[in-house]
Design a protein around this motif. Structure first.
Motif, PDB file in Angstrom:
ATOM      1  N   UNK B 100       0.820  -1.213   0.000  1.00  0.00           N
ATOM      2  CA  UNK B 100       0.000   0.000   0.000  1.00  0.00           C
ATOM      3  C   UNK B 100       0.855   1.264   0.000  1.00  0.00           C
ATOM      4  N   UNK B 104       0.632   0.633  -4.376  1.00  0.00           N
ATOM      5  CA  UNK B 104      -0.766   1.003  -4.606  1.00  0.00           C
ATOM      6  C   UNK B 104      -1.018   2.484  -4.307  1.00  0.00           C
ATOM      7  N   UNK B 105      -0.043   3.134  -3.629  1.00  0.00           N
ATOM      8  CA  UNK B 105      -0.206   4.540  -3.224  1.00  0.00           C
ATOM      9  C   UNK B 105      -1.518   4.779  -2.472  1.00  0.00           C
ATOM     10  N   UNK B 106      -1.939   3.750  -1.747  1.00  0.00           N
ATOM     11  CA  UNK B 106      -3.184   3.852  -0.987  1.00  0.00           C
ATOM     12  C   UNK B 106      -3.130   5.006   0.009  1.00  0.00           C
ATOM     13  N   UNK B 109      -3.488   8.519  -1.450  1.00  0.00           N
ATOM     14  CA  UNK B 109      -4.888   8.859  -1.734  1.00  0.00           C
ATOM     15  C   UNK B 109      -5.615   9.228  -0.440  1.00  0.00           C
ATOM     16  N   UNK B 110      -5.350   8.487   0.623  1.00  0.00           N
ATOM     17  CA  UNK B 110      -6.013   8.746   1.896  1.00  0.00           C
ATOM     18  C   UNK B 110      -5.622  10.121   2.436  1.00  0.00           C
ATOM     19  N   UNK B 111      -4.345  10.466   2.288  1.00  0.00           N
ATOM     20  CA  UNK B 111      -3.853  11.717   2.882  1.00  0.00           C
ATOM     21  C   UNK B 111      -4.295  12.955   2.107  1.00  0.00           C
ATOM     22  N   UNK B 112      -4.872  12.765   0.917  1.00  0.00           N
ATOM     23  CA  UNK B 112      -5.411  13.911   0.170  1.00  0.00           C
ATOM     24  C   UNK B 112      -6.776  14.311   0.726  1.00  0.00           C
ATOM     25  N   UNK B 113      -7.305  13.533   1.641  1.00  0.00           N
ATOM     26  CA  UNK B 113      -8.595  13.819   2.279  1.00  0.00           C
ATOM     27  C   UNK B 113      -8.324  14.388   3.677  1.00  0.00           C
ATOM     28  N   UNK B 115      -8.149  12.973   6.265  1.00  0.00           N
ATOM     29  CA  UNK B 115      -7.434  11.992   7.087  1.00  0.00           C
ATOM     30  C   UNK B 115      -5.971  12.423   7.235  1.00  0.00           C
ATOM     31  N   UNK B 116      -5.353  12.022   8.360  1.00  0.00           N
ATOM     32  CA  UNK B 116      -3.958  12.389   8.600  1.00  0.00           C
ATOM     33  C   UNK B 116      -3.081  11.174   8.834  1.00  0.00           C
ATOM     34  N   UNK B 119      -4.188   8.894  11.583  1.00  0.00           N
ATOM     35  CA  UNK B 119      -5.299   8.021  11.221  1.00  0.00           C
ATOM     36  C   UNK B 119      -4.793   6.778  10.492  1.00  0.00           C
ATOM     37  N   UNK B 265       5.574  10.233   3.198  1.00  0.00           N
ATOM     38  CA  UNK B 265       4.349  10.572   2.470  1.00  0.00           C
ATOM     39  C   UNK B 265       4.087  12.068   2.374  1.00  0.00           C
ATOM     40  N   UNK B 266       4.597  12.832   3.313  1.00  0.00           N
ATOM     41  CA  UNK B 266       4.324  14.280   3.286  1.00  0.00           C
ATOM     42  C   UNK B 266       5.624  15.046   3.088  1.00  0.00           C
ATOM     43  N   UNK B 267       6.364  14.694   2.007  1.00  0.00           N
ATOM     44  CA  UNK B 267       7.644  15.384   1.828  1.00  0.00           C
ATOM     45  C   UNK B 267       7.492  16.612   0.957  1.00  0.00           C
TER      46      UNK B 267
END
Lengths: 322, 267
Positions: B100, B104-106, B109-113, B115-116, B119, B265-267
């Protein structure tokens, strides 16, 4: 269609607050500067584009706007909020179509949309209802129960767009929405994006296709090496940085440089490319006649309208897609 | 909230988590399509326990621990239960998370919402716990059917399995964030295999003589000790030590996970 945004504006009446405000925006990765101090504003309802080749800093800019990449310098505000402190609130109002597919391959098409709605705190029933509507909007209702994997690239992109609309975003971010798609799939996608734009959804997109930028963008910035090289509407950029028409002369392989002299003084300026010579003129046919009269023997000649590609070439000395 | 001393051991981004249950919901959706996989969790313990009771147990005979005399199967069953909790958590938090994270970059996708990172971290580790609880329940039922349970206290082994799962899932996920390619996962059994063999699983810790302190460094040893105590219905101060060991491991893993996910993920 439910993708109808409600634009919340604040401040004094009559003053429209930009949806996005960036000033001296910088993104650094270690010693490498990906975005080197750019300024831009995006107004509600606008379709705004970042045009530039790979590595120009478009995706880094998009990730900063999407609040998934902290800024390294300057100011960035979305809906008047600072991503560093209000990322969650901002992301609640964004729709994001990333450059690389990130659909959940373990779920069906419909489930992908429903769970995404749940990430935005929609009730299950509401998420399901919107998923149905959005799949209809992207013309994929018949694939609702299908897994994601067997879908074509164009279909996956449409699912991703449907997914990005599940929260009825005020601002839709599209990072190279049609890269890698065949021409037919691109046209379907453009049509859907155009409809969203007509419904008043604010679009921000990156592309290295000038035709995409011309089709979709009200206003765009041309990016190169992390900086903004020019800004304006596609039409205005062409007027400012290119002539009305372009004469393309193709000489036998390897002979373009030795025939370059035919182009000198013919129009406003010319560009020597590896495979052809471009002459920027107001009347292409007349220029072609003069070249032939001067004794040039091109293998082929083409007169066309100027495009953003010419603008980019003029500004940077390079073509967009290498 | 953040000033409460107990909560300081929770990393700030994890404290900021608001909807980790959505990640669980996602997992449930996935398993709605592939639920038969969960059945495998019932068969593994059955085969283990049968083989020990029918075969090895007869050869080995009884084991004396303190002043308790146990059949060999009774002695080993709690260890198998702890190992199964470890293996399930490690599997979920390594291979599945890596897929993931990298392919899958799951999570992107989640962090663009809204969600943090918290989470994602809590949700994914939480899923390992839910699955672990299901498997432990299956294991316990199998043990009971085979007559390997000694008292009602054995029910405490269920939360113990969740604790073991938490510790191993957190550290497993933390290690996964350092993996570069699938080949790196070959190191995982290099760690879990010796833990499985040398955590006082197949013979009492006293058999190790002066090397017993090495065994006590194994997190699985502490899990095994807790489940054995539960099954025997014996309480001692040692239990506190075992719990603290596993909790420390879990929260250390959570710290690393939240930092690394942020970095990746947040670079």
């Amino acid at each position: 269609m439910s993708a109808n945004p409600t634009h919340r504006t604040s401040g004094a009446p009559g003053i429209r607050e930009p949806l996005i405000h960036a000033e001296g925006l910088v993104k650094k990765f270690g010693a490498f500067t990906a975005v080197d101090g750019i300024d831009f504003d995006v107004q509600p309802g606008e379709a705004f584009g970042f045009l530039g080749p790979n590595g120009a800093g478009k995706s880094s800019t998009m990730r900063m706007i999407g609040c998934t990449s902290p800024i390294s310098g300057g100011t960035l505000r979305l809906f008047g909020l600072d991503p560093a402190t209000h990322g969650r609130e901002i992301r609640k109002r964004l729709g994001v179509v990333p450059q690389l597919d990130s659909l959940d391959s373990e779920l069906t098409v419909e489930e992908n949309l429903i769970i995404y709605g749940r990430y935005f705190d929609l009730s299950r029933a509401e998420a399901r209802r919107r998923a149905g509507e959005l799949l209809e909007f992207v013309q994929l209702s018949d694939r609702a129960k299908s897994r994601v994997e067997p879908l074509s690239g164009g279909m996956k992109r449409r699912v991703t767009i449907a997914r990005s609309l599940i929260n009825q975003p005020d601002l839709l971010l599209l990072d190279e929405p049609t890269t890698g798609l065949d021409p037919q799939a691109r046209h379907i996608l453009w049509d859907r994006l155009y409809r969203l734009k007509q419904q008043g959804v604010t679009l921000v997109l990156t592309t290295h296709y000038m035709d995409e930028a011309e089709q979709l963008c009200d206003r765009l910035v041309v990016m190169d090496a992390g900086r903004i090289a020019a800004e304006g509407s596609p039409r205005r950029l062409i007027e400012q940085h290119a002539t009305r028409e372009v004469l393309e002369l193709r000489f036998p392989a390897g002979a373009n440089a030795e025939n370059e002299h035919f182009a000198i003084g013919l129009g406003e300026r010319h560009e020597l490319l590896p495979d052809r010579v471009l002459v920027y003129v107001n009347d292409g046919d007349q220029a072609l006649a003069s070249v032939i009269a001067a004794g040039a023997k091109p293998e082929s000649a083409l007169v066309r309208r100027s495009t953003l590609e010419d603008v980019f070439l003029h500004l940077t000395g390079r073509t967009l897609v290498e | 909230m953040s000033t409460m001393p107990l909560l300081r051991i929770v990393p700030p981004v994890v404290r900021a988590a608001r909807r980790p249950q959505r990640m669980l919901e996602r997992q449930m959706m996935c398993y709605r399509n592939t639920w038969p996989i969960l059945l495998s969790g019932f068969f593994e313990p059955l085969f283990y326990l049968l083989s020990i009771r029918v075969g090895i147990g007869k050869l080995v005979g009884d084991v004396t621990v303190g002043n308790h005399v146990l059949t060999y199967a009774e002695f080993v069953a709690p260890a198998m239960m702890a190992s199964s909790a470890m293996n399930g958590a490690v599997y979920d938090s390594t291979m599945n998370v890596f897929h993931k994270l990298k392919y899958a970059r799951t999570y992107d996708a989640v962090l663009a919402t809204p969600m943090g990172i918290g989470d994602v971290a809590l949700g994914e580790i939480g899923w390992a716990l839910v699955r672990g609880l299901l498997y432990a329940t299956a294991f316990l039922m199998t043990m009971a059917v085979l007559g390997l349970t000694s008292s009602w206290w054995v029910l405490i082994s269920l939360p113990v399995c969740v604790l073991i799962g938490f510790a191993f899932a957190a550290v497993g996920m933390a290690s996964t964030t350092y993996m570069r390619a699938w080949t790196d996962f070959e190191f995982v059994p290099t760690v879990t295999m010796p833990l499985f063999l040398f955590s006082a699983t197949f013979y009492p810790v006293s058999s190790y003589g002066s090397w017993a302190w090495v065994v006590q460094l194994s997190p699985l040893y502490h899990g095994v000790a807790l489940i054995r105590a539960a099954n025997a219905g014996t309480a001692s101060w040692g239990i506190v030590g075992h719990v603290v060991f596993l909790l420390t491991m879990a929260f250390a893993g959570l710290w690393v996970v939240s930092r690394r996910l942020q970095f990746l993920l947040l670079k």
